[in-house]
Design an enzyme around this catalytic site. Structure first.
Site, short mmCIF file in Angstrom:
data_model
loop_
_atom_site.label_atom_id
_atom_site.label_comp_id
_atom_site.label_asym_id
_atom_site.label_seq_id
_atom_site.Cartn_x
_atom_site.Cartn_y
_atom_site.Cartn_z
N ASP A 11 -0.34 0.06 7.93
CA ASP A 11 -0.16 0.56 6.47
C ASP A 11 1.20 0.61 6.35
O ASP A 11 1.81 1.68 6.84
CB ASP A 11 -1.20 1.72 6.44
CG ASP A 11 -2.58 1.47 6.65
OD1 ASP A 11 -2.92 0.20 6.22
OD2 ASP A 11 -3.39 2.41 7.01
N ASP A 130 -12.95 -0.92 0.47
CA ASP A 130 -12.73 0.57 0.78
C ASP A 130 -14.00 1.21 0.49
O ASP A 130 -14.34 0.98 -0.84
CB ASP A 130 -11.69 1.09 0.23
CG ASP A 130 -10.49 0.80 0.72
OD1 ASP A 130 -10.29 0.04 1.88
OD2 ASP A 130 -9.35 0.44 -0.10
#
Length: 253
Positions: A11, A130
């Protein structure tokens, strides 16, 4: 039975790898290129780099970061974040990616999935989802987990497949960064709803967690970040333990 894959996730924000809990409280974890090379050498089957603030900040992917990272890799490399058009995807492929991951842009304009697939092949299109549990099931979130998309998880997963996605990267926002285990129930629901591979993400902490998400969650691959970045485990060790459970793995030499 097909071999299961272990994927290391980076990330990235402002050119640095970060990691948090449930998408919050981010801490620095290092340089993307260095970490990617380390994880690949330690036995990861693939690397995923997600520019997690590109969409929120309204900018494109950090192509130089992608380029530097790709130069260090000899395994499949997926890049996501800030990809809004097929032209954006082309730039990311030109920078060295093997696949692209799209999330918010696919929700905003689902036709994008097919547009990228027609140019580069369905196998190169990963739709990232998500999701957070609700009373009635699970809801999809966008903009780095900041905004509800108004879509039910299974409905969107099926539509993504119908529009040409080659894989789904499913992140449980409830489990993300907790190291308490993947959400196997949620992963199994999606795995059984679609025919394409599902990558489980969110909650990895031990080798047993990976075994559970392969056996119970029916995932085709499992992704982790913090346990790799902070030296808790490496992919080679995880694979050896998982293989002892009779789960097919590609063991490094």
């Amino acid at each position: 039975m097909l071999t299961k894959r272990i994927i290391a996730c980076l990330d990235v924000t402002a050119g640095r790898v970060v990691k948090g809990v449930q998408f919050l409280d981010l801490v620095d974890a290092g340089d993307p290129a260095e970490l990617a090379a380390r994880h690949a050498a330690a036995g990861a089957d693939e690397i995923v780099l997600l520019d997690i603030t590109a969409t929120h900040e309204g900018r494109g992917t950090l192509l130089e970061t992608v380029r530097r990272t790709a130069q260090r890799l000899f395994i499949p490399f997926t890049v996501g974040g800030g990809i809004r058009t097929a032209d954006d995807a082309a730039q990311v492929f030109d920078a060295g990616a093997d696949k692209v991951s799209i999330n918010s842009a696919a929700i905003a304009r689902p036709e994008l999935i097919g547009e990228i697939g027609r140019s580069f092949g369905a196998q190169a299109v990963v739709v990232a989802i998500d999701a957070r549990r609700t009373v009635d099931g699970a809801e999809v979130f966008i903009n780095g987990g900041r905004k509800p998309a108004g879509r039910a998880l299974l409905d969107w997963a099926r539509e993504a497949e119908d529009r040409g996605a080659g894989e789904i990267l499913l992140t449980s926002m409830d489990a993300d960064g907790t190291r308490a285990g993947f959400d196997c129930e949620l992963t199994a629901l999606v795995s059984q709803a679609v025919q394409i591979p599902v990558i489980a993400s969110g909650g990895a902490g031990t080798a047993e967690h990976f075994a559970e998400v392969f056996l119970v969650g029916k995932a085709d691959a499992a992704l982790a970040a913090s346990i790799f970045h902070f030296g808790i485990a490496d992919a080679r060790t995880l694979k050896e333990v998982i293989a002892q459970r009779g789960i097919p793995m590609r063991l490094p030499c």
